[in-house]
Write an enzyme that holds these catalytic residues in place. Sequence first.
Site, mmCIF file in Angstrom:
data_model
loop_
_atom_site.group_PDB
_atom_site.id
_atom_site.type_symbol
_atom_site.label_atom_id
_atom_site.label_comp_id
_atom_site.label_asym_id
_atom_site.label_seq_id
_atom_site.Cartn_x
_atom_site.Cartn_y
_atom_site.Cartn_z
ATOM 1 N N ASP A 1 0.870 -1.684 -0.109
ATOM 2 C CA ASP A 1 -0.208 -0.112 -0.023
ATOM 3 C C ASP A 1 0.438 1.134 0.548
ATOM 4 O O ASP A 1 2.213 1.263 0.307
ATOM 5 C CB ASP A 1 -0.796 -0.513 1.254
ATOM 6 C CG ASP A 1 -1.558 -1.055 1.465
ATOM 7 O OD1 ASP A 1 -2.102 -1.585 0.299
ATOM 8 O OD2 ASP A 1 -2.622 -1.341 1.809
ATOM 9 N N ARG B 1 -3.023 -2.386 -8.269
ATOM 10 C CA ARG B 1 -4.051 -1.287 -7.972
ATOM 11 C C ARG B 1 -4.182 0.079 -7.352
ATOM 12 O O ARG B 1 -3.656 0.476 -6.859
ATOM 13 C CB ARG B 1 -4.568 -2.132 -6.278
ATOM 14 C CG ARG B 1 -5.700 -1.225 -5.496
ATOM 15 C CD ARG B 1 -5.783 -0.561 -4.430
ATOM 16 N NE ARG B 1 -5.608 -1.933 -3.238
ATOM 17 C CZ ARG B 1 -4.816 -2.591 -1.855
ATOM 18 N NH1 ARG B 1 -4.110 -1.330 -1.698
ATOM 19 N NH2 ARG B 1 -5.066 -3.362 -1.949
ATOM 20 N N GLY C 1 -6.525 7.773 -4.240
ATOM 21 C CA GLY C 1 -5.957 8.436 -2.676
ATOM 22 C C GLY C 1 -6.567 9.431 -1.736
ATOM 23 O O GLY C 1 -7.301 9.788 -2.056
ATOM 24 N N ALA C 2 -5.501 8.635 -0.099
ATOM 25 C CA ALA C 2 -6.657 9.686 0.179
ATOM 26 C C ALA C 2 -5.699 10.155 1.555
ATOM 27 O O ALA C 2 -6.468 10.507 2.654
ATOM 28 C CB ALA C 2 -6.904 7.750 1.205
#
Length: 323
Positions: A130, A178, A182-183
């Site tokens: 991630d 993946r 965007g966070a």
Amino acid sequence: MALRDFFISLSENQTLSNAAGQYGLKLGAQSVVAGTTIEEVIESIRKLNEQGISCTVDNLGEYVTDESEATQAKEEILAMIEAIQVEELDAHISLKPSQLGLDIDIDFCYDNLYEIVERAHEYGIFVNFDMEDYKRLQPSFDILEELAKSFDNVGTVIQAYFHRAKDDIENFKDYRLRVVKGAYKESEEVAYQDKLDIDINFIELIEYHLAHGHFTSIATHDHNIIKHVKYYVEQYDIPKEKFEFQMLYGFRKDLQLELAREGYQVCVYVPYGKDWYGYFMRRLAERPQNISLVTKQVFNKKTNTLLAVAAGAYLLGRLTKKK
């Protein structure tokens, strides 16, 4: 944007995160986090597998600055890998390099990740890196590329809000990827700020990797984007074996099942563990609908949801001070 920034700032508050870990899955997080133990998450994975849905499992945690804590996180992930193998689950691993020592020492982090990837490789289990905020982006990519020299079961995430995302997806086109929007809160120097710009880049990245890449995990709950992808793969005769729709645990369950029944590969991102607070706040930051989803289970419907969640964050802070 103000609401998004508010929840992102909460996600980065270590005091509140520590308090959340002590007081369990409160404030509605139990609806989007699959539990705090391996035993609890196994049951959640098995139920999803029975519905024809695969899982990627994340032992929540990030920004670790203590070696013993990073080592403990590594052991937890190794135990999860063993559980996936023993229980014969349709699942793989997602992890954050900063949980495993990226902010401590690059070699220490690499050794931890090597051990995880090596164990997963023995069982044929995929490991996804991630991606986190911008300053950790390139160091994470560097470790990934080094590990890929020895193992073929690693992949990563491309975040559509970064200006560099198109270069990154071309560089990693031979990897399983993946693609996400965007966070994290990023500056305009490195990331798009406008939702429309991010959405356009997101679709372009998805199309590029579907056409040129290895395997694509399309991380979205947006039915319009899903509809677009369906049309695109049909138009260009891209087999369903080359991609999957990926969604978060606890969100759009009806859509997950619908896609699975239609014959598409569906994977659910299943988070678990005690360090759930940062993840939970970022999910609230992403879409206003998420706030309603997670608060309606624990607050009266007449309660203003923003105030309710803010009050919950404040309560955690007060509990911490009392201790």
